[in-house]
Design a protein around this motif. Sequence first.
Motif, short mmCIF file in Angstrom:
data_model
loop_
_atom_site.label_atom_id
_atom_site.label_comp_id
_atom_site.label_asym_id
_atom_site.label_seq_id
_atom_site.Cartn_x
_atom_site.Cartn_y
_atom_site.Cartn_z
N ILE A 191 0.84 -1.20 0.00
CA ILE A 191 0.00 0.00 0.00
C ILE A 191 0.87 1.24 0.00
CG2 ILE A 191 -1.69 1.33 1.30
CD1 ILE A 191 -2.81 -1.30 2.34
N ASN A 192 0.66 2.09 -0.96
CA ASN A 192 1.42 3.34 -1.04
C ASN A 192 0.83 4.37 -0.07
OD1 ASN A 192 3.13 2.27 -3.02
ND2 ASN A 192 1.68 2.78 -4.62
N TYR A 193 -0.27 4.93 -0.46
CA TYR A 193 -0.88 5.97 0.36
C TYR A 193 -2.10 5.43 1.10
CZ TYR A 193 2.05 9.51 -1.75
OH TYR A 193 3.13 10.25 -2.14
N MET A 194 -2.25 5.89 2.30
CA MET A 194 -3.45 5.65 3.09
C MET A 194 -3.94 7.01 3.55
SD MET A 194 -2.26 2.38 5.42
CE MET A 194 -3.88 1.63 5.53
N GLY A 195 -5.23 7.13 3.70
CA GLY A 195 -5.71 8.43 4.13
C GLY A 195 -7.19 8.48 4.41
N TRP A 196 -7.64 9.68 4.64
CA TRP A 196 -9.04 9.94 4.97
C TRP A 196 -9.57 11.08 4.13
CZ3 TRP A 196 -11.51 6.75 8.37
CH2 TRP A 196 -10.69 5.92 9.16
N TYR A 197 -10.76 10.88 3.62
CA TYR A 197 -11.53 11.92 2.97
C TYR A 197 -12.81 12.10 3.77
CZ TYR A 197 -8.65 12.08 -1.27
OH TYR A 197 -7.63 12.26 -2.16
N GLY A 249 -24.37 17.69 0.91
CA GLY A 249 -24.40 18.66 -0.17
C GLY A 249 -23.04 19.04 -0.73
N ASN A 250 -22.00 18.47 -0.17
CA ASN A 250 -20.64 18.81 -0.62
C ASN A 250 -19.99 17.62 -1.32
OD1 ASN A 250 -21.04 21.26 0.58
ND2 ASN A 250 -19.66 20.90 2.30
N GLN A 251 -18.91 17.92 -2.02
CA GLN A 251 -18.12 16.86 -2.63
C GLN A 251 -17.15 16.27 -1.61
OE1 GLN A 251 -16.24 18.77 -6.01
NE2 GLN A 251 -18.00 18.38 -7.32
N HIS A 252 -16.55 15.15 -2.00
CA HIS A 252 -15.53 14.57 -1.14
C HIS A 252 -14.38 15.56 -0.98
CE1 HIS A 252 -17.43 10.66 -2.26
NE2 HIS A 252 -17.15 10.39 -1.00
N GLU A 253 -13.85 15.63 0.22
CA GLU A 253 -12.78 16.56 0.55
C GLU A 253 -11.64 15.79 1.21
OE1 GLU A 253 -12.11 20.44 3.51
OE2 GLU A 253 -13.73 19.02 3.85
N LEU A 254 -10.42 16.01 0.73
CA LEU A 254 -9.27 15.37 1.35
C LEU A 254 -9.08 15.91 2.77
CD1 LEU A 254 -5.85 14.54 -0.15
CD2 LEU A 254 -5.95 15.87 1.95
N VAL A 255 -8.88 15.01 3.70
CA VAL A 255 -8.61 15.41 5.07
C VAL A 255 -7.11 15.26 5.37
CG1 VAL A 255 -9.06 14.95 7.52
CG2 VAL A 255 -10.91 14.73 5.83
N ALA A 256 -6.62 14.04 5.16
CA ALA A 256 -5.20 13.78 5.42
C ALA A 256 -4.80 12.50 4.72
CB ALA A 256 -4.93 13.67 6.92
N ASN A 271 0.24 14.44 5.01
CA ASN A 271 -0.22 15.60 4.26
C ASN A 271 -1.61 15.93 4.78
OD1 ASN A 271 -0.37 17.56 2.05
ND2 ASN A 271 -1.89 16.18 1.18
N TYR A 272 -1.83 17.20 5.12
CA TYR A 272 -3.09 17.60 5.73
C TYR A 272 -3.78 18.70 4.93
CZ TYR A 272 -1.29 15.25 9.94
OH TYR A 272 -0.79 14.33 10.81
N ALA A 273 -5.09 18.68 4.96
CA ALA A 273 -5.84 19.82 4.46
C ALA A 273 -5.59 21.00 5.39
CB ALA A 273 -7.33 19.49 4.41
N ASP A 274 -5.58 22.18 4.84
CA ASP A 274 -5.33 23.37 5.66
C ASP A 274 -6.33 23.49 6.80
OD1 ASP A 274 -4.27 25.51 2.90
OD2 ASP A 274 -3.16 24.08 4.14
N SER A 275 -7.55 23.04 6.56
CA SER A 275 -8.61 23.21 7.54
C SER A 275 -8.41 22.35 8.79
CB SER A 275 -9.96 22.88 6.91
OG SER A 275 -9.97 21.56 6.42
N VAL A 276 -7.54 21.34 8.72
CA VAL A 276 -7.35 20.45 9.86
C VAL A 276 -5.93 20.48 10.41
CG1 VAL A 276 -9.15 18.93 8.93
CG2 VAL A 276 -6.75 18.36 8.57
N LYS A 277 -5.05 21.21 9.77
CA LYS A 277 -3.66 21.27 10.25
C LYS A 277 -3.61 21.76 11.69
CE LYS A 277 -1.15 21.93 5.90
NZ LYS A 277 -0.40 22.89 5.05
N GLY A 278 -2.81 21.07 12.48
CA GLY A 278 -2.67 21.45 13.88
C GLY A 278 -3.71 20.85 14.78
#
Length: 115
Positions: free
Chosen positions: A31-37, A42-49, A58-65
């Motif tokens: 497995i190369n990448y693992m992550g969460w969307y 009403g919204n599209q899928h959004e990358l979380v990390a 790698n994190y979305a700006d909205s969840v960094k920190g």
Amino acid sequence: QVQLVESGGGLVQAGGSLGLSCTASGNIFSINYMGWYRQAPGNQHELVATISRDGIPNYADSVKGRFTISRDNAKNTVSLQMNSLKPEDTAVYFCVVRQYTGNYWGQGTQVTVSS
């Protein structure tokens, strides 16, 4: 095929914490990448990390920190620790893994943050 089983999620008040976990099984090679969307109503899928096989996150700006992603290559698991949750974090969270045979998605787990 690769099967993904997610656990965690639920209802929490704003400012609280939740943890998500996902275990992959089946025809796993490397497995190369693992992550969460996530997907809010009403919204599209959004990358979380995401996290690479070498452990580079790698994190979305909205969840960094606030969110921390980790993985265990030996157990084919990926986890997401979510702290300081906000109502806007409310969504269905999907585990995603990528290997050379393709991308695979979990069924999703609901995270609801009340204000």
